[in-house]
Design an enzyme around this catalytic site. Structure first.
Site, short mmCIF file in Angstrom:
data_model
loop_
_atom_site.label_atom_id
_atom_site.label_comp_id
_atom_site.label_asym_id
_atom_site.label_seq_id
_atom_site.Cartn_x
_atom_site.Cartn_y
_atom_site.Cartn_z
N GLU A 1 9.97 1.06 10.70
CA GLU A 1 10.99 2.11 10.50
C GLU A 1 10.26 3.43 10.69
OE1 GLU A 1 14.09 1.63 10.14
OE2 GLU A 1 14.17 -0.47 9.55
N LYS B 1 0.85 -1.20 0.00
CA LYS B 1 0.00 0.00 0.00
C LYS B 1 0.89 1.25 0.00
CE LYS B 1 -1.76 2.94 2.71
NZ LYS B 1 -1.69 4.22 1.97
N CYS C 1 13.61 10.83 7.35
CA CYS C 1 13.62 10.29 8.72
C CYS C 1 15.01 10.36 9.36
CB CYS C 1 13.14 8.85 8.69
SG CYS C 1 14.07 7.84 7.55
N GLU D 1 9.68 15.75 15.89
CA GLU D 1 10.11 15.57 14.51
C GLU D 1 9.28 16.50 13.64
OE1 GLU D 1 8.98 12.06 12.26
OE2 GLU D 1 11.03 11.93 11.50
P1 NAP Z 1 2.42 8.13 8.13
O1 NAP Z 1 1.36 9.13 8.23
O2 NAP Z 1 2.75 7.29 9.31
O3 NAP Z 1 2.02 7.21 6.89
C1 NAP Z 1 2.79 6.12 6.46
C2 NAP Z 1 1.90 5.12 5.76
O4 NAP Z 1 0.98 4.55 6.70
C3 NAP Z 1 1.05 5.73 4.65
O5 NAP Z 1 0.94 4.80 3.60
C4 NAP Z 1 -0.28 5.93 5.37
O6 NAP Z 1 -1.40 6.03 4.52
C5 NAP Z 1 -0.34 4.68 6.21
N1 NAP Z 1 -1.28 4.76 7.34
C6 NAP Z 1 -1.78 5.86 7.95
N2 NAP Z 1 -2.63 5.50 8.94
C7 NAP Z 1 -2.66 4.15 8.97
C8 NAP Z 1 -3.34 3.18 9.76
N3 NAP Z 1 -4.16 3.53 10.75
N4 NAP Z 1 -3.13 1.87 9.51
C9 NAP Z 1 -2.30 1.48 8.52
N5 NAP Z 1 -1.64 2.35 7.72
C10 NAP Z 1 -1.81 3.66 7.93
O7 NAP Z 1 3.81 8.75 7.70
P2 NAP Z 1 4.08 9.78 6.53
O8 NAP Z 1 3.55 11.11 6.97
O9 NAP Z 1 3.63 9.20 5.25
O10 NAP Z 1 5.69 9.79 6.51
C11 NAP Z 1 6.42 10.56 7.38
C12 NAP Z 1 6.91 9.74 8.55
O11 NAP Z 1 7.61 8.59 8.12
C13 NAP Z 1 7.90 10.52 9.39
O12 NAP Z 1 7.62 10.35 10.76
C14 NAP Z 1 9.24 9.87 9.06
O13 NAP Z 1 10.22 9.99 10.02
C15 NAP Z 1 8.84 8.47 8.80
N6 NAP Z 1 9.84 7.81 7.96
C16 NAP Z 1 10.65 6.87 8.51
C17 NAP Z 1 11.62 6.26 7.76
C18 NAP Z 1 12.55 5.21 8.35
O14 NAP Z 1 13.12 4.46 7.58
N7 NAP Z 1 12.70 5.15 9.64
C19 NAP Z 1 11.76 6.60 6.43
C20 NAP Z 1 10.92 7.56 5.89
C21 NAP Z 1 9.95 8.15 6.67
P3 NAP Z 1 -1.86 7.44 3.87
O15 NAP Z 1 -1.59 7.24 2.44
O16 NAP Z 1 -3.30 7.64 4.15
O17 NAP Z 1 -1.03 8.52 4.45
#
Ligand code: NAP
Ligand code: MG
Length: 501
Positions: free
Chosen positions: A272, A197, A306, A403
């Site tokens: 992650e 997804k 991240c 963050e």
């Molecule tokens: P996010 O809001 O957590 O979304 C990540 C994914 O999860 C998206 O596909 C999102 O769908 C989905 N999602 C949202 N709610 C969900 C639920 N209740 N159940 C299952 N899936 C769900 O994160 P983001 O805003 O896209 O990305 C930014 C974050 O990612 C930052 O905190 C960053 O640090 C972290 N990140 C971490 C890494 C690492 O390797 N550690 C790398 C990159 C980013 P939608 O399409 O609806 O949003």
């Protein structure tokens, strides 16, 4: 600010954008049962560039069934050399379609073209080839024990490393294609099947990639791609009773939801998550290398990264020189549409994200930090914010704690404190993903690196990423590691077999 109305897009990219985007399930392109679509926006122009399907729980059910059937029918039984060969063919397809993938990544995510090209070549292709080459090297061990007191030689115990099963992969928007490949490559090398997804904000490269998957000879149903919202499609995948593992990259907040969603069938979970990584600069650091290193560590991908080094701790002797140097670099970025080759600083992903970052900038000012540069939205179309630097930051401020996921660098000073005291400040965060140390004294570098509580610390560089180097977070930055042998291991389960003759 450099934004042109006529963007240089190839015919192939234009045709793809104009085509109807469907769900990729069991090797077929189908409409979502919701009958609803999600608009896809170019964050540099705020214009709609495509529409994708809004996948539902029913679509996820179908995709999981297809992945289960493909796992049992074929994929896990294909000889490992053949699996490797197929994944190398998929890498060839990425290389052959490199320019369309790069253009789509820039249009969908907003990143500068040089960065899209660099990341697809050095991470995407290299990553896939790295894991392809692992497929025939996955093996168990023989264990020389005599269970139950049987004489040595009268028994044999061996382990096998088997695919963990059906994998649900949920990815964020900040590096969409790389995250899709990062999840698919080890899963497929291990013999798993996948339901992916993508983030609702950036689904396009994953969908184009599905066409390459079709061409590469990966059997139907091995990879399924369901676009949609996190709260619906993502949630259904995380809760699904027939999914064996969730691999998730995203925010810590959603990571915690994934953990609760997984309890139904106790599926395995790797996470992650976010970061607030420290960058420690000693007074003997080579500033010619450190200044660009510190600027890149934070402003790479407009800070939507991240691993971003967003908290700098610098020795007071060189504080002013470092700040001046990083400020000059921040002000030299060419802000604008990523498709214009000379631009090297793009927009944030969305209006919501821009507003969130601006709120933090205002809060930083009101809490008493000194704004050195940036701090403004640029006033043309697109979700742009200038690279922003704060000094006189203290640990209690929101900009130092949370963050932000935007181009905001926080700088604090230290003097002749002990390494332990500096590390205590660097570690004063709920996160523990990355970090870096800048010094010409190699012993200080290693000592400080050992004291930083992060999954990855670099010395005289920041966020050294390679498919062979394990990557992942301590504390609330995640569970498990990706990349390298450890990353592959997250898609395998061990079976021990004992025979008594
Ligand atoms: P996010 O809001 O957590 O979304 C990540 C994914 O999860 C998206 O596909 C999102 O769908 C989905 N999602 C949202 N709610 C969900 C639920 N209740 N159940 C299952 N899936 C769900 O994160 P983001 O805003 O896209 O990305 C930014 C974050 O990612 C930052 O905190 C960053 O640090 C972290 N990140 C971490 C890494 C690492 O390797 N550690 C790398 C990159 C980013 P939608 O399409 O609806 O949003
Ligand atoms: Mg988009």
């Amino acid at each position: 600010m450099n934004n042109k109305h006529e963007l240089p897009i190839s015919e192939e990219t234009r045709k793809f954008l104009e085509s109807k985007h469907l769900l990729f399930i069991n090797g077929e392109w189908i409409e979502s049962s919701s009958g609803e679509i999600i608009p896809v926006v170019d964050p540099a122009t705020e214009e709609k560039i495509a529409e994708v399907q809004s996948g539902t729980k029913d679509d996820i059910d179908l995709a999981v069934r297809s992945a289960r059937n493909a796992l049992e029918a074929e994929w896990s039984k294909i000889p490992s050399h053949d699996r490797a060969q197929i994944l190398h063919r998929l890498s060839d397809e990425i290389e052959a379609n490199f320019s369309v993938l790069s253009e789509l990544e820039v249009l969908d995510n907003g990143m500068p073209m040089q960065l899209a090209q660099y990341s697809i070549a050095s991470h995407g292709v290299t990553l896939l080839r790295y894991f392809a080459s692992w497929a025939p090297k996955i093996h168990g061990k023989t264990i020389p024990v005599s269970p139950g007191g049987v004489m040595n030689g009268d028994s044999l115990t061996y382990t096998k490393r088997e695919p963990i099963g059906v994998v649900g992969a949920i990815i964020p928007w900040n590096s969409p294609l790389i995250f899709a490949i990062l999840k698919l490559a080890p899963a497929l090398a291990a013999g798993c099947t996948v339901v992916l997804k993508p983030a609702e904000l950036t689904p396009l490269t994953a969908l184009y990639f599905a066409h390459l998957i079709e061409k590469s000879g990966i059997p139907k149903g091995v990879v399924n791609i369901v676009t949609g919202f996190g709260e619906t499609a993502g949630d259904a995948l995380a809760k699904h009773e027939d999914v064996d593992k969730i691999t998730f990259t995203g925010s810590t907040e959603v990571g915690k939801k994934i953990v609760s969603s997984s309890v139904g069938n106790l599926k395995k979970v790797t996470l992650e998550l976010g970061g607030k990584s420290p960058v420690v600069v000693f007074n003997d650091a080579d500033l010619e290398k450190t200044i660009p290193g510190v600027a890149r560590a934070c402003f790479f991908l407009q800070g939507q990264n991240c691993m971003a080094g967003t908290r700098v701790f610098v020795h007071e002797d060189i504080h002013d020189e470092l700040v001046e140097g990083v400020k000059n670099m921040a002000e030299a970025f060419q802000i604008g549409h990523g498709l214009i080759q000379t631009n090297d600083f793009g927009p944030l992903i969305s209006g919501d994200q821009r507003n969130r970052v601006m709120k933090y900038i205002k809060q930083g000012i009101s809490e008493g930090a000194t704004l050195v540069c940036g701090g403004h939205e640029t006033n043309e179309k697109g979700f742009f914010i200038e690279p922003t630097i704060f000094t006189d930051v203290t640990a209690d401020m929101a900009i130092a704690r949370d963050e932000i996921f935007g181009p905001v660098l926080c700088i604090e000073k230290f003097n002749n404190e002990s390494l332990e005291a500096i590390a205590k400040r660097a570690n004063e965060t709920t996160y523990g993903l990355s970090g870096s140390v800048w010094t010409n004294d190699i012993a200080t570098g290693h000592r400080m690196a050992a004291l930083i509580d992060s999954g990855q610390v670099s010395i005289n560089c920041h966020a050294a990423v390679d498919p062979a180097i394990p990557f992942g977070g301590n504390k609330q930055s995640g569970w498990g590691r990706e990349f390298g042998e450890e990353g592959l291991g997250a898609y395998l389960k061990t079976k021990a077999t004992t025979v008594i003759y």
